[in-house]
Design an enzyme around this catalytic site. Structure first.
Site, short mmCIF file in Angstrom:
data_model
loop_
_atom_site.label_atom_id
_atom_site.label_comp_id
_atom_site.label_asym_id
_atom_site.label_seq_id
_atom_site.Cartn_x
_atom_site.Cartn_y
_atom_site.Cartn_z
CB ILE A 70 -0.98 0.02 1.20
CG1 ILE A 70 -0.21 -0.06 2.52
CG2 ILE A 70 -1.97 -1.11 1.09
CD1 ILE A 70 -1.08 0.21 3.75
N PRO A 72 15.70 0.54 5.42
CG PRO A 72 17.70 0.49 6.62
CD PRO A 72 17.02 -0.13 5.43
N GLY A 131 4.38 0.87 10.37
CA GLY A 131 3.38 1.73 9.73
C GLY A 131 2.66 2.67 10.68
CD GLU A 132 -0.83 0.78 12.00
OE1 GLU A 132 -0.69 0.04 11.03
OE2 GLU A 132 -1.80 1.53 12.14
#
Lengths: 739, 181, 336
Positions: free
Chosen positions: A468, A630, A702-703
Site C-alpha cells: 500500500i 531503512p 506503519g503506525e
C-alpha cells in the site's frame, strides 16, 4: 546464507523495485484500469443523514444520453450479507448491503447507482436522479457535545489491583477529559472498483483498491454465493489506505451487481465527497483519564474510560485504551470502552486505530502530572518505566524505550529547555518544547507464499498480501535476494491477487512480520527442491547430499564447483522448481509481549500577536526491531509525524449539529498538512532486531510514527503558552484564548 | 469563429474536435464539450499516470503542464487545450531515461503509495524551470503546497527536488533571481 | 457535471453578445468547473474567452496601472510593475490558492470568485445566494468560515479572494464592456452587500464582461503588507487577512489604507480605521485603535466569533510590518 542475523541485503538501503512504475505513471491503480466494453458507474448519495427514502424519480436520468441502467432498492439483486467474521477472513467495513432497504442512516448512503457509457454521462445523469426523503428527527450528529453513556464493550476492558481506592488515596491526582474530532483517512486514491464477470456470469474478477484482497474475495464469495476459486480480487497498486481499505465497502457490491446484470465490465471510482462520507472515518472520541501518583512521581492508579462513535448500521469499536495497560508500571489500573451510534458512515480502523487516540489522552495527562509534580516529563516517564509488560506479566521481547528517550532528547537539545512556561522567545514567537512516548503493538498474521526458481535465471515470489506504499514489494524481493544471493533485478514479486497463496491484510503494521517469514520459508523450500534436483539422477551435483551444497550468488556450490540455479535446472531440463511457505505466530506468543516503542520531541513556535502556531521541529527515535529497508521505514515514521501534525492542529470532519450532514467532505475544507507545514524532521531508527518475534527481527513500522505526535504538540503548546489543550484539533480559536 | 449553433445546448453525446500536442505528439481527438482534461487523459487516451485525487483543484494529483505551466487538469476543459502543448508524467522520461526529477525521487524515496507522485513531479519540474520561484527550501515548500501527499513524504520530496536542481545545473543555494526590470 | 455547449469568443463584442443568464464565461475555469461539478452552477452554454486580447499590463500616462482581465494571477504577481509599485498586490496574489491554480486563474476571474460557504457549495442545502428564497443554512449551522462584517439575515457568505483585498486597499476601477460600449465602476462599488438579494453578487449586467482593472497610482514612499491568517501554512482560504499600506511623515502616518479579507461579505475596505491612522504616530497603540474601529460593527455568528479578534490582530501586525517597510523605503529614498 540462511542466517538472517548478519544479512547483506536485508537492512540495506534499497530503492523500491516498483519505483520506476510509480514514477513514470505506468503503475496501474484501480481507477485508471480499463476493460473491453467497460461501462462507468456513478453513485447517487443520500442528501439527508436520518430518515426514509420515499421516492426516486428516475425518468429524466434514464433518458440522458449514454445511460444504460440505474440500480436502486427497487431493482437490486437479492444477496447474502457477509458473515463479517475477522476469524474467517470475511470481515467487511459495512455489513449492510447497498440499497438493502429505504432507511437512511447517514449522509452519503447510496440510494442509486447510475451506469452509462462514459464517465461524463454517468455523472451528468446521476445529478438528474431526484430522490425524495422524509427526514426523521433525532439525528445524532456526533459524540462530541453530548454526554451519552453509550453501550459498554466488555471485551475491551482491562483491570488490575484496586484503581479507585488507589486513586482516591493518591497524594497527586490528575482527573481530565479529552476529546478528539472524527478524522478522514483522506488517502490520495479514492475507493475504486472494476468488476468483470466471465464464463456467463459464473466467475467474477474484481479490481479493487484494497488493503486486503483475500478478505474481499472471501466476503464477496459469501455475498454472491460463489466458490472462492470463482472469484479473484486484484490490487497491484494502491493509492494508500490507512485502514479504510482493509475491508470491503458497499460500492464494490453495487458495482459487481451492475456488471453481472449488464453483462459488461463496470468501473466505479468514488468521488472524493462520497469517499469521505461513506468510505470510512476515524470516529470521534471522549476519554476520561484519572492518574494517581506519589510525590516521587510513581503512578499508583491509572483509570482510562473511553467512548467512541459507531454507525447505526454496524458496531465499530475504536479501542482507545488498548495500549494503556502496557504503557506504565502501575499496580492499579482500569480501562473501559463504550460506543455510541451516530448518523455517520461506519467508522473503521485508521492508522494506529484506538491507540493513537488513547496515547494522546494518556501522554497529555502524563505531562499534566509532570507539571503538577514540577518534574521533568522525561524523568516522569523513566520513573514509571515498565520493565516487563504489566498487562500480561510477560517479559518484553525487546524494549528500548529508555534509549529512545535518551537519544531523542539529546539530539533535540532537551537540556536547553527552560521549564518555565513562556520563557523561551525568539522575536514575535514563543518557543515551546514538548515530548511524548509512543507505542504500537507488534502482531503477526498467518501467511502463505509461493516461489518459483526458473530456468531463465529469474525467481518469482507470489503472496496474496499488498503493497500500500509501505514498500512490501521491495522487502519481499530483498528477502529472496538475501536467501539466494540473486540480484534484485532477477527477482519478480507478485502481490495483490487473491489467487496467490493467502497473505495478510496490509494493516496494523503486521504485513512485514507476517509476510517475510512465509516468503523465506517458500524460498528455502524451493532451494531444497533445487538441491534435490541437483543431487539426484543426472543432476549437476549427482551423488552429493543436499547438505553438502552451499547457496550463494544465485547458485549452488560444493567447494570450488559452482553452478547457477538456472544451469542446475537446465541440466535436468526443468523449467522451474517450486517452493511453498506457510507460517504463523507460534509459541513465542506465550513467552513474550511484543511492542514497538518510541519518543517524539517537538518544538512549536507560537506567535501570540497573530494566534499562529507552527510545528518547527520534530526529533524522534523509534524502536521497531530491525528495519528491512531503512529509508522506506524512516519514510513511514516521517509520514506519521506529518499525519500527527494534521491530527494535532487541523483535521476534523464537521457534521452539522442540526441534521448530521457532513459539511466539509472535500480536500480544501478538511484541512491537511501541506509541504509548507512540514517541519524539520529528524527520525532515528534504533537497530535492535527482535529475533524473539521472527527471524527477521522486524516488528513493523506503519503506525507507530503517528502515535505520540499530537500529545507532544499539545505539551509543547502548554510549555509555550501555559494553556492546556485537551481537545483535538487545536484550532486557531483555541489558540486565541491563550494569546 | 463563433459557432451560432452553440446557442442551444448540444446533447451531451455529441463531441467537439480538439487538436493539441500531447507529450510532443500532435493529436486530434473528439471530446465531449463538458469533458475535463483529466478524465480525457485517463479514460479516453489511456494515460493513467495523471491522477484524480479530489477533482476540484484541492490536491494537485492531477497536475500536468499546459504550455509549460503546471496546472490542475481537473479544472480545465479538454477543449480549452486547443492548440496547446500538454505534457503529462508519461512525457517526462525521454528515450527510456528517467528525467532527473524522477531519478532523484527514486533515490530519495520521495514517495510511498505513489499516487500523488506524478503530480508532485510535474510541479517539481515546472518549479525548477521557473526562475520566478526561489531556490531556498521555504520557497520550494510554498510553491509545492498545491500538491498534497497524505503519506507525508514531504521531507524526501523536498530533498529530491533540491537534488534534482543540482543535477539540472542550478545551484540550490543561489538566492532567487529577481525579475524586476 | 451537467452537459453544456461550448464555444469560443474571438472578440469582446462577440463575447458580450453571447452572454445571457444561462451562459457562463470560462477563462481559468478554476471557479466555474469546480462549481459545475458540484451542480451549483448549471450553465447551458460555456463561452471560452481565452482568445480575447486582454492579457496586457500597462502603465498609463496618469500613473495608474491597467491590468487586462485575462492576465493570470501568476503573471500579475510577478510582473515587474506590480512587484515594484504594488508589492501588496503581489503578496496577496501569492498568498492565494496554489501555484497551479494561480497559473490558471485570471484577474477578472478572481474578482468574480464565488464564496466558499459550505452551504453554498452543497446543492442540497438551503442557500439564498445559490437559490433565492430557499433560506440560509449557514446562519444556524456550522458557520466558522462565514462573515462577521456585511452579513444580512439572508446571507453571511465571505468573499474569498486575497487579490481583491489588496485591490480594495490600493483603489481601482473596473472596466466593463458590453455591446453598448464601456463603462467604469469603482472597485469598492462592484461587489454588492448581500442584503435581501445575495444572489446579485456584483454590478455586472447580462451582456457585460470585465475587460480591465486599473489600479490607482501607488502611494510613495510607502510601506505595505499583506498578512493572511489561516489554519495551515499555505493553500487555504483566509480566516482573516489584512492589507495595509501607509506612508510616513516622520514618525507620523501620512496616508493609510486598510482592507480586510476572510471576514466580510465583500472585499472589506476600512475607511474609518484609515481615518484614525492619518496624522497619528506610527505605533502599536494607534494600530490597535484602528483595528478596534475596523471591527466595531462586526457581528459574530455561533462559530466565528474568533474572527473578530483574529482580524484585529491581522490589522495590527500588517500595519506594524507596513510601517517597518515604509521606514526602510524612506531610508532608501533618502539615500538616493
Amino acid at each position: 546464507m540462511n542466517d538472517l542475523t548478519r544479512p547483506r541485503v536485508i537492512g540495506q538501503r534499497t530503492p523500491r523495485i516498483d519505483g520506476e512504475f510509480k514514477l513514470t505513471g505506468r503503475a496501474g491503480y484501480t481507477g485508471e484500469l480499463h476493460a473491453e466494453g467497460m461501462l462507468y458507474g456513478y453513485p447517487v448519495p443520500a442528501t439527508i443523514a436520518h430518515g426514509k427514502l420515499e421516492a426516486l424519480e428516475l425518468d429524466e436520468a434514464q433518458a440522458m444520453p449514454g445511460v444504460v441502467d440505474i440500480f436502486h432498492h427497487g431493482n437490486f439483486d437479492t444477496l447474502h450479507r457477509s458473515p463479517n467474521s475477522m476469524g474467517h477472513g470475511d470481515q467487511v467495513s459495512e455489513v449492510r448491503l447497498p440499497f438493502e432497504d429505504e432507511t437512511i442512516h447517514y449522509h452519503g448512503q447510496y440510494v442509486a447507482l447510475v451506469v452509462a457509457k462514459t464517465f461524463e454521462q454517468a455523472r451528468a445523469a446521476a445529478y438528474r436522479v431526484v430522490a425524495r426523503y422524509r427526514q426523521a428527527s433525532g439525528a445524532v450528529p456526533s459524540l462530541l457535545g453530548r454526554d451519552d453513556e453509550g453501550l459498554p464493550i466488555e471485551s475491551e476492558g482491562s483491570s488490575r489491583g484496586d484503581p479507585e481506592a488507589a486513586f482516591s488515596g493518591a497524594p497527586v491526582k490528575i482527573d481530565r477529559t479529552y476529546h478528539i474530532a472524527a478524522e478522514s483517512h483522506l488517502q490520495m486514491e479514492m475507493h475504486a472498483t472494476l468488476a468483470e464477470w466471465h464464463d456467463g456470469g459464473r466467475r467474477l474478477v474484481v479490481h479493487e483498491s484494497t488493503q486486503g484482497v483475500v478478505y474481499q474475495r472471501n466476503a464477496m464469495a459469501r455475498i454472491f454465493d460463489l466458490a472462492q476459486e470463482d472469484l479473484e480480487v486484484i490490487s497491484h497498486y494502491i493509492g494508500s489506505g490507512f485502514g479504510n481499505k482493509l475491508f470491503m465497502w458497499p460500492h464494490a457490491v453495487a458495482t459487481a451487481v451492475a456488471a453481472r446484470r449488464l453483462q459488461r465490465p463496470v468501473k466505479v471510482v468514488l468521488p472524493r465527497q462520497q469517499d469521505m462520507m461513506s468510505g470510512g472515518n476515524r470516529p470521534a472520541s471522549r476519554q476520561h483519564i484519572r492518574l494517581g501518583a506519589g510525590r516521587d512521581g510513581r503512578l499508583t492508579s491509572v483509570i482510562h474510560d473511553s467512548i467512541t462513535e459507531t454507525s447505526l448500521v454496524d458496531r465499530y469499536i475504536d479501542s482507545c485504551g488498548s495500549a494503556t495497560p502496557s504503557f506504565y508500571a502501575c499496580d492499579n489500573l482500569a480501562v473501559s470502552q463504550r460506543i455510541l451510534p451516530v448518523n455517520h458512515g461506519t467508522p473503521c480502523p485508521m492508522r494506529a486505530p484506538g491507540e493513537v487516540s488513547g496515547i494522546f489522552a494518556l501522554e497529555t495527562a502524563m505531562d499534566e502530572l509532570a507539571v503538577e509534580l514540577k518534574m521533568d516529563p522525561v524523568e516522569l516517564r523513566l520513573r514509571n518505566y515498565a520493565e516487563s509488560d504489566p498487562e500480561s506479566g510477560l517479559p518484553w521481547s525487546s524494549k528500548q524505550l529508555d534509549k529512545c528517550l535518551q537519544s531523542a532528547a539529546e539530539r533535540f537539545g532537551w537540556d536547553k529547555r527552560n521549564p518555565e512556561v513562556g520563557s523561551m522567545r525568539d522575536g514575535d514567537e514563543i518557543i515551546g518544547y514538548g515530548m511524548a512516548s509512543c507505542t504500537w503493538f507488534a502482531g503477526r498474521q498467518p501467511c502463505q507464499a509461493r516461489v518459483e526458481l526458473r530456468a531463465d535465471g529469474s525467481l518469482f515470489v507470489g503472496c496474496g498480501t499488498q503493497d500500500i506504499g509501505t514498500g512490501t514489494y521491495t522487502i519481499v524481493a530483498q528477502t529472496a535476494a538475501e536467501l539466494t544471493g540473486m540480484p534484485l533485478a532477477d527477482i519478480e514479486v507478485k502481490l495483490g491477487e487473491s489467487g496467490l497463496p493467502s497473505g495478510p491484510l496490509s494493516g496494523g503494521s503486521m504485513a512485514t512480520a507476517s509476510t517475510l517469514p512465509a516468503v523465506a520459508a517458500a524460498v528455502r523450500d524451493a532451494l531444497d527442491a533445487l538441491k534435490e534436483v541437483a543431487t539426484g539422477n543426472g543432476g549437476a551435483f549427482e551423488g552429493l547430499s543436499a547438505d553438502d551444497l552451499e547457496v550463494g550468488q544465485g547458485g549452488l556450490s560444493h567447494g570450488e564447483h559452482r553452478v547457477s540455479f538456472a544451469e542446475v535446472l537446465k541440466t535436468n531440463k526443468l523449467a522451474s522448481v517450486n517452493g511453498q511457505g506457510s507460517t504463523a505466530p507460534g509459541a513465542e506468543q506465550n513467552a513474550y509481549s511484543f511492542r514497538s516503542f518510541g519518543a517524539h520531541f517537538v518544538e512549536v513556535r507560537f506567535d501570540p500577536g497573530i494566534s499562529r502556531v507552527r510545528v518547527a521541529r520534530v526529533v524522534s527515535s523509534m524502536d521497531i526491531g530491525r528495519a528491512i529497508n531503512p529509508p522506506a521505514a524512516r519514510n513511514q515514521v516521517e509520514g506519521g509525524i506529518i499525519m500527527g501534525i494534521g491530527m494535532g492542529l487541523f483535521e476534523q470532519l464537521e457534521y452539522d449539529p442540526r441534521d448530521a450532514r457532513l459539511i466539509n467532505s472535500n480536500v480544501a475544507d478538511y484541512i491537511l498538512p501541506t509541504h509548507a507545514d512540514a517541519p524539520e524532521i529528524d527520525v532515528e531508527l534504533l537497530d535492535y532486531p527482535d529475533f524473539e518475534f521472527n527471524e527477521f527481527g522486524a516488528r513493523g513500522v506503519g503506525e507507530i510514527g503517528l502515535t505520540g505526535v499530537a500529545p507532544a504538540i499539545s505539551n509543547a503548546l502548554y510549555h509555550a503558552t501555559g494553556k492546556r489543550h485537551r481537545d483535538l484539533p487545536i484550532t486557531i480559536e483555541a489558540l486565541l484564548a491563550s494569546s | 469563429m463563433m459557432d451560432d449553433s452553440a446557442h442551444s445546448p448540444r446533447p451531451s453525446d455529441e463531441t467537439v474536435r480538439l487538436d493539441f500536442t500531447l507529450n510532443g505528439e500532435p493529436r486530434t481527438i473528439e471530446v465531449a464539450p463538458n469533458a475535463v482534461l483529466l478524465d480525457v487523459l485517463r479514460e479516453q487516451l489511456g494515460l493513467g499516470g495523471t491522477k484524480k485525487g479530489c477533482d476540484h483543484g484541492q490536491c494537485g494529483a492531477c497536475t500536468v503542464h499546459v504550455d509549460g505551466l503546471a496546472m490542475n487538469s481537473c479544472l480545465r476543459l479538454a477543449i480549452m487545450c486547443q492548440g496547446q502543448q500538454v505534457t503529462t508524467i508519461e512525457g517526462l522520461a525521454k528515450d527510456g531515461q528517467l528525467h532527473p526529477v524522477q531519478q532523484s525521487f527514486l533515490e530519495c524515496d520521495a514517495y510511498q503509495c505513489g499516487y500523488c507522485t506524478p503530480g508532485q513531479m510535474m510541479s517539481a519540474t515546472a518549479l525548477l524551470a521557473d526562475d520566478r520561484i526561489g531556490a531556498d527550501d521555504a520557497s520550494v515548500k510554498e510553491a509545492m503546497s498545491g500538491n498534497i501527499c497524505r503519506c507525508g513524504a514531504y521531507k524526501n520530496i523536498l530533498e529530491a527536488i533540491q537534488q534534482a536542481r543540482v543535477q539540472l545545473g542550478h545551484d540550490a543555494t543561489t538566492p532567487r533571481k529577481e525579475d524586476v526590470a | 457535471m451537467r452537459a453544456f455547449a461550448y464555444s469560443r469568443a474571438d472578440s469582446v463584442d462577440h463575447a458580450a453578445h453571447r452572454i445571457t443568464h444561462d451562459a457562463a464565461f470560462v477563462a481559468g475555469g478554476t471557479t466555474l468547473l469546480d462549481l459545475i461539478k458540484l451542480d451549483v452552477l448549471k450553465p447551458k452554454n460555456v463561452v471560452d474567452i481565452n482568445a480575447l486580447p486582454l492579457k496586457r499590463v500597462e502603465r498609463l500616462d496618469d500613473g495608474r496601472l491597467r491590468i487586462g482581465a485575462l492576465v493570470t494571477n501568476t503573471d500579475l504577481a510577478h510582473h515587474p510593475e506590480v512587484k515594484r509599485h504594488y508589492p501588496l498586490l503581489s503578496q496577496a496574489l501569492l498568498a492565494g490558492a496554489s501555484t497551479q491554480l494561480r497559473n490558471m486563474a485570471t484577474t477578472a476571474g478572481n474578482v468574480m470568485q464565488r464564496t466558499r460557504c459550505p452551504y453554498y457549495r452543497d446543492a442540497a442545502a438551503a442557500c439564498n445566494r445559490r437559490e433565492p428564497g430557499s433560506g440560509c443554512d449557514a446562519r444556524g449551522g456550522l458557520n466558522r468560515l462565514n462573515a462577521v462584517l456585511g452579513g444580512s439575515d439572508a446571507c453571511v457568505a465571505v468573499h474569498p479572494s486575497d487579490m481583491c483585498v489588496a485591490m480594495a486597499a490600493i483603489g481601482a476601477t473596473l472596466t466593463l464592456s458590453s455591446a453598448d460600449g464601456e463603462r467604469e465602476v469603482a472597485f469598492g462599488d462592484f461587489h454588492r452587500l448581500p442584503g435581501d438579494t445575495p444572489h446579485i453578487e456584483h454590478d455586472l449586467a447580462d451582456g457585460e464582461l470585465i475587460t480591465a482593472i486599473t489600479l490607482e497610482p501607488p502611494l510613495a514612499p510607502a510601506g505595505s503588507y499583506y498578512l493572511k491568517l489561516r489554519d495551515r501554512a499555505s493553500y487555504e482560504f483566509a480566516l482573516a487577512s489584512a492589507a495595509a499600506q501607509l506612508s510616513l511623515d516622520g514618525e507620523m502616518i501620512g496616508e493609510a489604507r486598510v482592507a480586510l479579507g476572510g471576514v466580510g461579505t465583500k472585499p472589506w475596505r476600512c475607511p474609518d480605521a484609515e481615518a484614525a491612522l492619518v496624522g497619528q504616530p506610527a505605533q502599536i497603540a494607534t494600530f490597535e485603535r484602528a483595528a478596534e474601529i475596523a471591527l466595531r460593527d462586526a457581528t459574530p455568528l455561533e462559530h466565528n466569533a474568533f474572527k473578530i479578534p483574529l482580524a484585529r490582530q491581522s490589522i495590527v501586525r500588517a500595519l506594524r510590518e507596513a510601517t517597518r517597510l515604509a521606514r526602510d523605503e524612506g531610508k532608501q529614498e533618502g539615500q538616493v
